[in-house]
Write a protein that holds these residues in place. Sequence first.
Motif, PDB file in Angstrom:
ATOM      1  N   LEU A 159     -16.818  35.316 -21.559  1.00 32.73           N
ATOM      2  CA  LEU A 159     -15.508  34.661 -21.451  1.00 32.73           C
ATOM      3  C   LEU A 159     -14.377  35.659 -21.693  1.00 32.73           C
ATOM      4  CD1 LEU A 159     -16.276  31.317 -23.314  1.00 32.73           C
ATOM      5  CD2 LEU A 159     -15.335  31.482 -20.997  1.00 32.73           C
ATOM      6  N   ILE A 160     -14.529  36.498 -22.703  1.00 35.85           N
ATOM      7  CA  ILE A 160     -13.479  37.460 -23.022  1.00 35.85           C
ATOM      8  C   ILE A 160     -13.354  38.512 -21.927  1.00 35.85           C
ATOM      9  CG2 ILE A 160     -12.807  39.270 -24.648  1.00 35.85           C
ATOM     10  CD1 ILE A 160     -14.089  37.522 -26.842  1.00 35.85           C
ATOM     11  N   ALA A 161     -14.493  38.929 -21.375  1.00 38.07           N
ATOM     12  CA  ALA A 161     -14.450  39.905 -20.291  1.00 38.07           C
ATOM     13  C   ALA A 161     -13.710  39.346 -19.077  1.00 38.07           C
ATOM     14  CB  ALA A 161     -15.872  40.322 -19.902  1.00 38.07           C
ATOM     15  N   ASP A 162     -13.972  38.088 -18.721  1.00 36.00           N
ATOM     16  CA  ASP A 162     -13.287  37.490 -17.572  1.00 36.00           C
ATOM     17  C   ASP A 162     -11.814  37.212 -17.893  1.00 36.00           C
ATOM     18  OD1 ASP A 162     -15.432  37.509 -15.750  1.00 36.00           O
ATOM     19  OD2 ASP A 162     -16.317  35.760 -16.712  1.00 36.00           O
ATOM     20  N   PHE A 163     -11.537  36.827 -19.129  1.00 31.21           N
ATOM     21  CA  PHE A 163     -10.156  36.636 -19.567  1.00 31.21           C
ATOM     22  C   PHE A 163      -9.380  37.942 -19.404  1.00 31.21           C
ATOM     23  CE2 PHE A 163      -6.791  36.642 -22.733  1.00 31.21           C
ATOM     24  CZ  PHE A 163      -6.296  35.344 -22.727  1.00 31.21           C
ATOM     25  N   GLY A 191      -9.183  28.785 -23.786  1.00 34.66           N
ATOM     26  CA  GLY A 191      -9.605  27.586 -24.512  1.00 34.66           C
ATOM     27  C   GLY A 191     -11.103  27.563 -24.751  1.00 34.66           C
ATOM     28  N   MET A 192     -11.886  27.956 -23.733  1.00 33.27           N
ATOM     29  CA  MET A 192     -13.338  27.967 -23.900  1.00 33.27           C
ATOM     30  C   MET A 192     -13.766  29.045 -24.897  1.00 33.27           C
ATOM     31  SD  MET A 192     -14.878  27.097 -20.106  1.00 33.27           S
ATOM     32  CE  MET A 192     -13.832  28.193 -19.143  1.00 33.27           C
ATOM     33  N   ALA A 193     -13.096  30.212 -24.872  1.00 31.57           N
ATOM     34  CA  ALA A 193     -13.399  31.256 -25.859  1.00 31.57           C
ATOM     35  C   ALA A 193     -13.107  30.749 -27.270  1.00 31.57           C
ATOM     36  CB  ALA A 193     -12.585  32.513 -25.561  1.00 31.57           C
ATOM     37  N   ALA A 208      -6.056  31.362 -33.108  1.00 36.84           N
ATOM     38  CA  ALA A 208      -5.229  32.304 -32.353  1.00 36.84           C
ATOM     39  C   ALA A 208      -5.463  32.159 -30.856  1.00 36.84           C
ATOM     40  CB  ALA A 208      -5.527  33.737 -32.812  1.00 36.84           C
ATOM     41  N   TRP A 209      -6.727  32.010 -30.464  1.00 40.68           N
ATOM     42  CA  TRP A 209      -7.034  31.863 -29.039  1.00 40.68           C
ATOM     43  C   TRP A 209      -6.566  30.509 -28.513  1.00 40.68           C
ATOM     44  CZ3 TRP A 209      -9.383  35.038 -25.296  1.00 40.68           C
ATOM     45  CH2 TRP A 209      -9.597  36.353 -25.738  1.00 40.68           C
ATOM     46  N   PHE A 210      -6.684  29.466 -29.323  1.00 37.33           N
ATOM     47  CA  PHE A 210      -6.162  28.164 -28.906  1.00 37.33           C
ATOM     48  C   PHE A 210      -4.649  28.242 -28.673  1.00 37.33           C
ATOM     49  CE2 PHE A 210      -9.942  25.793 -30.764  1.00 37.33           C
ATOM     50  CZ  PHE A 210     -10.349  25.274 -29.541  1.00 37.33           C
ATOM     51  N   TRP A 308     -17.276  21.433 -20.317  1.00 40.66           N
ATOM     52  CA  TRP A 308     -16.373  21.469 -21.460  1.00 40.66           C
ATOM     53  C   TRP A 308     -15.096  20.680 -21.184  1.00 40.66           C
ATOM     54  CZ3 TRP A 308     -17.785  27.126 -22.832  1.00 40.66           C
ATOM     55  CH2 TRP A 308     -18.601  27.145 -23.982  1.00 40.66           C
ATOM     56  N   PHE A 309     -14.695  20.605 -19.929  1.00 42.04           N
ATOM     57  CA  PHE A 309     -13.444  19.917 -19.606  1.00 42.04           C
ATOM     58  C   PHE A 309     -13.655  18.452 -19.229  1.00 42.04           C
ATOM     59  CE2 PHE A 309     -12.679  24.430 -18.424  1.00 42.04           C
ATOM     60  CZ  PHE A 309     -11.762  24.709 -19.427  1.00 42.04           C
ATOM     61  N   GLY A 310     -14.895  18.042 -19.059  1.00 40.92           N
ATOM     62  CA  GLY A 310     -15.194  16.644 -18.763  1.00 40.92           C
ATOM     63  C   GLY A 310     -15.513  15.871 -20.034  1.00 40.92           C
ATOM     64  N   HIS A 311     -15.675  14.558 -19.862  1.00 39.10           N
ATOM     65  CA  HIS A 311     -16.011  13.713 -21.023  1.00 39.10           C
ATOM     66  C   HIS A 311     -17.169  12.817 -20.601  1.00 39.10           C
ATOM     67  CE1 HIS A 311     -14.980  12.124 -25.005  1.00 39.10           C
ATOM     68  NE2 HIS A 311     -15.301  10.928 -24.545  1.00 39.10           N
ATOM     69  N   CYS A 312     -18.376  13.399 -20.656  1.00 37.89           N
ATOM     70  CA  CYS A 312     -19.556  12.664 -20.218  1.00 37.89           C
ATOM     71  C   CYS A 312     -20.016  11.697 -21.311  1.00 37.89           C
ATOM     72  CB  CYS A 312     -20.681  13.632 -19.857  1.00 37.89           C
ATOM     73  SG  CYS A 312     -21.265  14.623 -21.253  1.00 37.89           S
ATOM     74  N   GLU A 313     -20.959  10.839 -20.961  1.00 38.98           N
ATOM     75  CA  GLU A 313     -21.432   9.815 -21.896  1.00 38.98           C
ATOM     76  C   GLU A 313     -22.048  10.443 -23.140  1.00 38.98           C
ATOM     77  OE1 GLU A 313     -24.430   5.905 -21.948  1.00 38.98           O
ATOM     78  OE2 GLU A 313     -24.288   7.202 -20.174  1.00 38.98           O
ATOM     79  N   GLN A 314     -22.828  11.509 -22.950  1.00 39.29           N
ATOM     80  CA  GLN A 314     -23.459  12.148 -24.106  1.00 39.29           C
ATOM     81  C   GLN A 314     -22.419  12.678 -25.090  1.00 39.29           C
ATOM     82  OE1 GLN A 314     -24.161  16.140 -24.254  1.00 39.29           O
ATOM     83  NE2 GLN A 314     -26.320  16.038 -24.815  1.00 39.29           N
ATOM     84  N   LYS A 315     -21.394  13.345 -24.549  1.00 42.48           N
ATOM     85  CA  LYS A 315     -20.351  13.908 -25.396  1.00 42.48           C
ATOM     86  C   LYS A 315     -19.639  12.799 -26.184  1.00 42.48           C
ATOM     87  CE  LYS A 315     -18.266  17.262 -23.500  1.00 42.48           C
ATOM     88  NZ  LYS A 315     -17.419  18.084 -22.604  1.00 42.48           N
TER      89      LYS A 315
END
Length: 422
Positions: A159-163, A191-193, A208-210, A308-315
């Motif tokens: 994530l940090i490398a792509d950021f 946000g994911m990082a 800090a990342w948020f 991570w950005f969805g809200h599935c039933e399990q979550k």
Amino acid sequence: MVQALRARTFSTVFAAAKKAGLSWNAIAAATGLKADRISLIARGEAQITAFDTVERIADGLRIPGAMMGLAARSWESDAPVTPRPAMEDESMHRRNLLRSALAAGLTAAPLTELTDLLGKADNALAGAGPADIARLEATTEQHSYGYGGRAPTDVLADLIADFSDVVPLLQRPQPAAARTALTRIMGQLGGMAAVVLHDLGSQREANAWFATAARSAQESGDRQLHAWILARKAMVPLNFGAPEAAAAFAEQARHIAGATPTAAAALAAAVTGRAYALSGRREEATAALRDADRLADTLPEDQRADTWFGHCEQKHHVHLSHAMTALGETRRARESQAHALALSAPTSTLTRTLLRLDAATCQHRDGHTLDACQAAVATLVDIPVRYQTGLTRRRAVDLYRSVPANLRSAPAARWLAEVLAV
């Protein structure tokens, strides 16, 4: 000196240079730093954190790159004379270095690089070539599917490398549409990082990342992404002992998300319910959880994705499990745990571990405290060491702290204490 260079302890480096005959002015002329700052650094009263400054010192004092964890410098006589690697090769090299550093732990060196990268990102957001938006969006979507059985430190390194690939693109002039897309991508990756840093227990770095991710989302104009970031940010104080602060962030996220059924709105309501439950504010918790259920039941299909950005039933049931456990409604908590475990992917180690620790806490609340301690120990020893930190450890520590003093001498409670100490 070799150890100081490897650790980038410039107080030792500059003090040794002075002892060898170099004046502060000579070091300043070579490195581009001010002489008075060099003096402060040598006395340990100031530090160097910016990566660009580290490179200037290496080049100015002719320190081989390998001695400071850098690539071979252009002036090194034994440096291979080869064409500059393509951007993809540089990114892969950086990614591998990050994986190695992070796998060794969140020590000063990797944290300094993360801080430096955040500084560059904030500068880029303050500033103004066409960018490969489609590739970056595809990469971001791949990240959104979560851990997939990989170690959190490996996920964080990627994530940090792509950021870091996005930052230089924002430092160049971009068409308005491209800049909007890039700031949105930066918000998603940042946000994911931050989520992974939270899971690893690095609260300060996660916050800090948020903060940078929220600023990116706000600039992009994506209110739902902004709300999602704030809701996830609320989970830092929520999971580490500050539920009132968590409720404030979560309520802010609910306000930004609005009343339309979206994944961000459902997440914000669920986190708000958990925060109020942990604060002992039962009525507010019940109302927020009722809203979370309503939103989750009416979500459009594209908002129910298991990302991570969805809200599935399990979550949703994972959030309910924690909230109901905190409220002492153990029957409903167990129902949510059963639902979530039935829906959990085989590789979802973190989710399964948190649900099992919730179940152990339910045992304690039902009066079976020593059985709860045994269940928590079985959960912790059943997972790889890399998952026995941060969030999972905190959840187990919370359980141990609720064990009455007269039971802590029992073998099961002592065993839990020993596992947590290790």
